[in-house]
Scaffold this motif. Structure first.
Motif, PDB file in Angstrom:
ATOM      1  N   GLU A 286     -45.536  -8.551 -40.556  1.00 54.55           N
ATOM      2  CA  GLU A 286     -44.935  -9.845 -40.889  1.00 54.55           C
ATOM      3  C   GLU A 286     -43.613  -9.662 -41.647  1.00 54.55           C
ATOM      4  O   GLU A 286     -42.673 -10.433 -41.468  1.00 54.55           O
ATOM      5  CB  GLU A 286     -45.918 -10.665 -41.733  1.00 54.55           C
ATOM      6  CG  GLU A 286     -45.471 -12.104 -41.932  1.00 54.55           C
ATOM      7  CD  GLU A 286     -46.636 -12.993 -42.326  1.00 54.55           C
ATOM      8  OE1 GLU A 286     -47.249 -12.716 -43.381  1.00 54.55           O
ATOM      9  OE2 GLU A 286     -46.942 -13.949 -41.600  1.00 54.55           O
TER      10      GLU A 286
ATOM     11  N   SER B   1     -49.264 -12.324 -36.857  1.00 56.04           N
ATOM     12  CA  SER B   1     -48.366 -11.754 -37.863  1.00 56.04           C
ATOM     13  C   SER B   1     -47.041 -11.324 -37.233  1.00 56.04           C
ATOM     14  O   SER B   1     -46.074 -11.044 -37.933  1.00 56.04           O
ATOM     15  CB  SER B   1     -49.030 -10.557 -38.552  1.00 56.04           C
ATOM     16  OG  SER B   1     -49.085  -9.455 -37.664  1.00 56.04           O
TER      17      SER B   1
ATOM     18  N   GLN C  45     -43.522 -11.740 -35.059  1.00 54.82           N
ATOM     19  CA  GLN C  45     -42.522 -12.815 -35.099  1.00 54.82           C
ATOM     20  C   GLN C  45     -42.519 -13.599 -33.791  1.00 54.82           C
ATOM     21  O   GLN C  45     -42.139 -14.758 -33.765  1.00 54.82           O
ATOM     22  CB  GLN C  45     -41.130 -12.244 -35.377  1.00 54.82           C
ATOM     23  CG  GLN C  45     -40.914 -11.789 -36.818  1.00 54.82           C
ATOM     24  CD  GLN C  45     -41.605 -10.468 -37.131  1.00 54.82           C
ATOM     25  OE1 GLN C  45     -41.992  -9.728 -36.237  1.00 54.82           O
ATOM     26  NE2 GLN C  45     -41.777 -10.178 -38.411  1.00 54.82           N
TER      27      GLN C  45
ATOM     28  N   ARG D 123     -41.099 -16.078 -39.580  1.00 54.67           N
ATOM     29  CA  ARG D 123     -42.448 -15.673 -39.987  1.00 54.67           C
ATOM     30  C   ARG D 123     -43.357 -16.898 -39.934  1.00 54.67           C
ATOM     31  O   ARG D 123     -42.996 -17.957 -40.467  1.00 54.67           O
ATOM     32  CB  ARG D 123     -42.446 -15.131 -41.421  1.00 54.67           C
ATOM     33  CG  ARG D 123     -41.590 -13.886 -41.607  1.00 54.67           C
ATOM     34  CD  ARG D 123     -41.860 -13.231 -42.941  1.00 54.67           C
ATOM     35  NE  ARG D 123     -41.743 -14.154 -44.074  1.00 54.67           N
ATOM     36  CZ  ARG D 123     -41.980 -13.810 -45.343  1.00 54.67           C
ATOM     37  NH1 ARG D 123     -42.375 -12.599 -45.638  1.00 54.67           N
ATOM     38  NH2 ARG D 123     -41.839 -14.694 -46.311  1.00 54.67           N
TER      39      ARG D 123
END
Ligand code: NAD
Length: 701
Positions: free
Chosen positions: A88, A112, A114, A201
């Motif tokens: 992340e 987690s 992108q 994120r």
């Protein structure tokens, strides 16, 4: 010593590092796999030539979850949460490329990243609730941020996955791969780099966290309390998703963790995880190895279009297997198939299927009045009246008409499969396939192994069960097989409780409070009191209260009264003063002074005799293992999954206590059947439980 095979390998395509996870069969997140991912991601981040990272799996699926064998053991670093944190916070975009089933920890890993790309046939889900837990690596916090609270809650509380199209429409994935997944994911990564897409994120998103309506969480909790009665995990899932909506991300994660640990340490998830393995274990038959030849079933036939025959035929049509239903009279045939169509129409009205689906399935069911039409069937299932003379006649006929290698099955509930098999010259081809009513709905299939049933016939029956989406459990021949034999114990004690002082709704309440969907008396009313009466007549046995109700014309729901009263058009059981009067009279006639019986005593009196019978069933080799009995009771009789089945429950209570209580009951009620079974007494004496016991020969009957 050879080098251990690398689970995670890396390749570089231009500026994209492709990390390939290869950990068959389902790329589950074992310790070695976690370590490999962590090392691979760290190396790619440190490598100046790498600008983006693609995470992809070899084999048939993306990571399909945690390694459940590690549950309950101390987690070895790196934990999944640690990997998730690395990914992340990566300064380079990480793209998850998913095919097959991205489930549980696998989907949490992808959340987690992108960006996420999915194959067109991929499925995405968080099934942890089915093991009595919740996603414990941020799934409950990140999923709602991507897809919104309603869908996230639905996925997390049901555990059911969604497909790629829905995932794309709702924002769970960013793209559906066209053609090769790996090439698509690399192209996607290069587009991210070329277009300088921001490193988004999931944890930073909040626009989808708006509560859709007032009292949203309260309504969801209420609905789940009804639909998943007694289960703790779905409620905790709501708590976790609510935390996502109301707390800052880090605090939400902390809350998720607390809820997760709480569930993991609780009895319910222990029972549900036990059951997960029990279901799988039931597929293994020690003397019928996995490589036993299996006969494919291309065509099936069902004899009898009554309550069971119609439902059994539906299973084949649903699986796309043509099935011929044979009856002796046209009216019964029309009624039976009419009911099948009606059942399909009910499913259609609930949105389960289209008019074309119904037509397609009905077209697979051929109605016939001639046994000659079964001559080319690979499997014939007999579901005619429960009458030995008739069954023998039918199997004699089958022997003459069916193909030489056809499987000949009986759906009998109470008759001796070996005696039926003896009516043929090919007893090795005969087996019991005991479906449960309604046969198109109930998942359990007791496969009754006759003394001469051949191994290929057993293996083929187990395989067929899977094809028609049933849960097969192999049992041996005895009166009632496993499920009904134990049920009879409970039935006898339930009647005895009425004679002693209880009323039907009090007894039923004890079992519904325990977690059963219904108690024995509500169930009796549903099945009809004439069913049990006929069985008792045939066997020359008595049940004074059930007999008195039958004789008073109270046959259950169909006469608007049995153990309960039913208002016209309603299935809600209402206590009935007339029934109380009949019960009190029977007690009086038998010279019994009625007394108040406590709920804990009632529960022990209903459940311990079943456990005792289970011990006898194991001792006789009728069931292969205690966990098989538990699978039968959970899938066939509504035993609450969070109590793990009667034999698991017995271990939780402690066998010594059960032995002592049974010995006391046997003396008090002068009932020899309640004397502790030798196996129960032996295990209790040794301080052991059923979980530690193994069948000496490991073969059913
Ligand atoms: P049912 O009375 O509803 O149906 C039996 C059907 O068989 C009738 O339609 C009858 O016309 C037909 N039939 C009679 N003789 C025939 C013959 N020679 N050839 C072809 N058809 C013939 O009975 P059911 O409840 O469907 O039970 C069938 C079998 O399944 C029984 O052995 C029963 O013990 C077993 N079973 C029943 C249940 C249940 O809950 N009803 C559950 C499991 C197993």
């Amino acid at each position: 010593m050879p080098e251990p095979r690398q689970i995670v390998t890396s390749e570089r395509i231009r500026t994209v590092a492709v990390l390939i996870i290869d950990n068959p069969p389902v790329n589950a997140l074992s310790h070695a796999e976690r370590a490999g991912i962590q090392a691979g991601v760290n190396a790619a981040i440190a490598d100046n030539a790498v600008k983006a990272i693609v995470l992809i799996c070899a084999g048939r699926t993306f990571v399909a979850g945690a390694d459940i064998t590690e549950f309950g053991k101390p987690m070895k670093e790196p934990s999944l949460r640690a990997i998730i944190e690395t990914i992340e916070n990566s300064s380079k975009p990480v793209i998850a490329a998913m095919h097959g089933t991205a489930l549980g920890g696998g989907l949490e890993l992808a959340l987690s990243c992108q960006f996420r790309v999915g194959a067109a046939e991929a499925k995405f889900g968080l099934p942890e609730v089915k093991l009595g837990i919740l996603p414990g690596a941020g799934g409950t916090q990140r999923l709602p941020r991507l897809v919104g609270l309603r869908l996230a809650l639905d996925m997390i509380t049901t555990g059911e996955p969604i497909g790629a199209r829905q995932a794309r429409e709702t924002g769970l994935i960013d793209d559906i791969a066209t053609g090769d997944l790996r090439a698509s994911a690399i192209a996607f990564a290069e587009r991210v780099l070329r277009d300088h897409l921001p490193l988004r994120r999931v944890r930073d998103l909040s626009d989808k966290l708006k509560v859709p309506e007032a009292d949203f969480f309260k309504t969801q909790r209420g609905a789940l309390a009804k639909r998943r009665r007694g289960l703790e995990a779905p409620q905790a899932c709501v708590d976790a998703v609510e935390a996502a909506a109301t707390l800052p991300f880090e605090q939400g994660l902390k809350r998720e963790r607390e809820l997760f640990v709480n569930l993991l340490q609780g009895d319910q998830s222990k029972a549900q995880r036990y059951f997960f393995f029990a279901e799988r274990e039931a597929n293994k038959i020690p003397d019928v190895p996995a490589d036993t030849p299996v006969k494919p079933i291309h065509k099936a036939a069902v004899l009898g279009a009554g309550t069971m025959g119609g439902g059994i035929a539906m299973n084949f049509a649903n699986a796309g297997i043509p099935v011929t239903v044979v009856e002796t009279d046209q009216k019964a045939l029309d009624r039976g198939l009419g009911l099948v169509r009606k059942n399909y129409e009910i499913s259609a009205s609930r949105g389960g299927m289209s008019a074309e689906d119904i037509d397609r399935r009905m077209a697979l069911i051929k109605a016939s009045l001639s046994y000659d039409d079964i001559a080319d069937a690979d499997l014939v299932i007999e579901a005619v009246f429960e009458d030995m003379a008739l069954k023998k006649e039918v199997f004699g006929k089958l022997d003459r008409i069916a193909k030489p290698d056809a499987i000949l099955a009986t759906n009998t509930s109470t008759l001796d499969v070996d005696e039926i098999a003896a009516a043929t010259k090919r007893p090795q081809s005969v087996i019991g396939l005991h479906f449960f009513s309604p046969a198109n709905v109930m998942r359990l299939l007791e496969i009754v192994r006759g003394a001469q049933s051949s191994k290929p016939v057993i293996a083929s029956s187990m395989a067929l069960a899977k094809t028609i989406r049933k849960v097969p459990v192999l049992v041996g021949v005895c009166d009632g097989f496993v499920g009904n034999r134990m049920l009879a114990q409970r039935g006898r004690e339930a009647e005895r409780l009425l004679i002693e002082g209880a009323l039907p709704h009090q007894v039923d309440k004890v079992l519904t409070d325990f977690g059963f969907p219904m108690g024995p008396f509500a169930m009796g009313d549903l099945a009809g009191l004439d069913v049990g009466w006929r069985v008792r007549q045939a066997r020359g046995t008595k049940a004074p209260i059930a007999d008195a109700l039958y004789e008073a014309g109270r046959l259950g729901q169909k006469t608007s009264g049995g153990y309960y009263h039913y208002e016209p058009g309603s299935r809600a059981p209402l206590p009935d003063p007339d029934v109380e009067r009949i019960i009190v009279e029977v007690s009086k006639k038998l010279g019994v002074e009625r007394r108040a019986i406590s709920e804990p005593e009632m529960l022990e009196r209903l459940v311990y005799p079943m456990i005792n019978e289970g011990a006898k069933i194991l001792d006789e080799g009728i069931a292969l293992r205690p966990s098989d009995i538990d699978v039968i009771w959970i899938h066939g009789y509504g035993w609450p999954v969070y109590r793990g089945g009667p034999m698991h429950y017995a271990d939780q209570v402690g066998l010594a206590k059960i032995r002592d209580r049974l010995a006391d009951f046997a003396k008090r009620f002068r009932e020899p059947a309640l004397e502790p079974a030798p196996l129960l007494a032996q295990l209790a004496g040794e301080g052991r439980g059923f979980a530690e016991w193994r069948q000496p020969s490991r073969a059913a009957s």
